[in-house]
Design an enzyme around this catalytic site. Sequence first.
Site, PDB file in Angstrom:
ATOM      1  N   GLN A  71      41.259 145.117 -17.783  1.00 47.51           N
ATOM      2  CA  GLN A  71      41.131 144.699 -19.097  1.00 47.51           C
ATOM      3  C   GLN A  71      40.745 145.883 -20.239  1.00 47.51           C
ATOM      4  O   GLN A  71      40.155 145.688 -21.141  1.00 47.51           O
ATOM      5  CB  GLN A  71      40.188 143.624 -19.155  1.00 47.51           C
ATOM      6  CG  GLN A  71      40.303 142.170 -18.512  1.00 47.51           C
ATOM      7  CD  GLN A  71      41.401 141.600 -19.643  1.00 47.51           C
ATOM      8  OE1 GLN A  71      41.355 141.928 -20.389  1.00 47.51           O
ATOM      9  NE2 GLN A  71      42.464 141.001 -18.640  1.00 47.51           N
ATOM     10  N   SER A  72      41.509 146.996 -19.805  1.00 51.19           N
ATOM     11  CA  SER A  72      41.340 148.089 -20.780  1.00 51.19           C
ATOM     12  C   SER A  72      41.802 147.846 -22.134  1.00 51.19           C
ATOM     13  O   SER A  72      42.905 147.628 -22.310  1.00 51.19           O
ATOM     14  CB  SER A  72      42.117 149.338 -20.044  1.00 51.19           C
ATOM     15  OG  SER A  72      41.955 150.394 -20.940  1.00 51.19           O
ATOM     16  N   ASN A  73      40.849 148.093 -23.046  1.00 54.70           N
ATOM     17  CA  ASN A  73      41.297 148.036 -24.312  1.00 54.70           C
ATOM     18  C   ASN A  73      41.931 149.039 -24.758  1.00 54.70           C
ATOM     19  O   ASN A  73      42.911 149.240 -25.636  1.00 54.70           O
ATOM     20  CB  ASN A  73      40.187 147.672 -25.365  1.00 54.70           C
ATOM     21  CG  ASN A  73      39.097 146.878 -24.975  1.00 54.70           C
ATOM     22  OD1 ASN A  73      39.780 145.534 -25.231  1.00 54.70           O
ATOM     23  ND2 ASN A  73      37.817 146.801 -24.583  1.00 54.70           N
ATOM     24  N   CYS A 133      44.175 150.713 -22.869  1.00 55.64           N
ATOM     25  CA  CYS A 133      45.452 150.849 -22.365  1.00 55.64           C
ATOM     26  C   CYS A 133      46.019 149.977 -23.334  1.00 55.64           C
ATOM     27  O   CYS A 133      47.353 150.162 -23.651  1.00 55.64           O
ATOM     28  CB  CYS A 133      45.506 150.382 -21.109  1.00 55.64           C
ATOM     29  SG  CYS A 133      44.838 151.766 -19.910  1.00 55.64           S
ATOM     30  N   ALA A 191      40.788 150.225 -16.659  1.00 59.74           N
ATOM     31  CA  ALA A 191      40.561 148.909 -15.882  1.00 59.74           C
ATOM     32  C   ALA A 191      41.551 148.100 -16.248  1.00 59.74           C
ATOM     33  O   ALA A 191      42.502 147.974 -17.247  1.00 59.74           O
ATOM     34  CB  ALA A 191      39.093 148.304 -16.287  1.00 59.74           C
TER      35      ALA A 191
END
Length: 328
Positions: free
Chosen positions: A75-77, A79, A73
């Site tokens: 706001q992917s942590n 990534c 997403a």
Amino acid sequence: MNNARFPKVSLGFFPTPIVKLARLGKALGSADIYMKRDDMSGLALGGNKTRKLEYILADALAQNCDTVITAGAVQSNHCRQTAAAAACLNLDCHLLLGGKQPKLLQGNLLLDHLFAAHIHWAGEHRKGEDINDLYEELIAAGKKPYIVPYGGSNQLGVLSFVDAIEELMVQTIDGAFTHIVFASSSGGTHAGLMLGKKVFAQKFTLLGIKIDKQGEDNFAEKIIHLANGAAEMIDMEARFTQDELNLQEQYTGAGYGMVGELEKEAIALTAKTEGILLDPVYTGRAMGGLIDMLRSGAFKRSDKILFWHTGGAPALFDYAQQLSAMGE
Ligand SMILES: *Cc1c(COP(=O)(O)O)cnc(C)c1O
């Protein structure tokens, strides 16, 4: 356990601390609550993906890859931690993010940018549906790419949480935990904790709080599949069935990434009693679930509960509007 043949690259600071949440516990009617601080794993504001990446990126290096690709997403942590790890390992990083480019780079997305990740916008596809196309493009461009699975949830990622249970056992001095509560989303953490519990013959109950509302119809099946695949990988005879899975599915609210009263209260209460930040998507929801279960009498007074903080606080800043209306 036979995991010596799987190399690891050091990306964080382990063991992560365990703290007692005395004031939060008091506010919740004298509950005995502790927290495993994987939000302090050390890699670029921390989180549970650091553990998984230590195995997964060691595999990428062993295969002489020069580029990593992953998805998530906006706001992917996962990534963000992958981008940070790639930067320190001198690998190029390509991220396939759901949605479209927002006007303001904020939270994890800002950090992806600072780590010089190449960002591709995937619209509705936030779970890496287009990752193979990108892989082929990079091959055609002469790169040697490595695909890090969605959420870092493959067998190597799972293995890292078997190690985490071993880490926890060394840290547990005055009496074992009866319950471990955590956010469960792509399944690797849950599968690894299950497998670790079995490998080290632990007795605690694992309570996974399901985060995603839609998409993963067979989420329980996915966790079991991951756990069994990793068990096989380390030559363990044991196999899991869905009967052994404790997945709390009633806290998914308005869906993934949607902050409701449950998350807001959990974030506010943890912040003001302990000075600890939860995140709006995962740990806020998981703590909200724990608070609800405590209030509805799901635990005994003698229970010793460990909340596994899986990280995510950088996303708070992208939720400024929703969260600043807190406590009114
Ligand atoms: C990815 C993530 C989780 C979920 O872990 P899975 O292994 O994907 O189930 C929980 N909390 C945070 C903050 C995360 O980034």
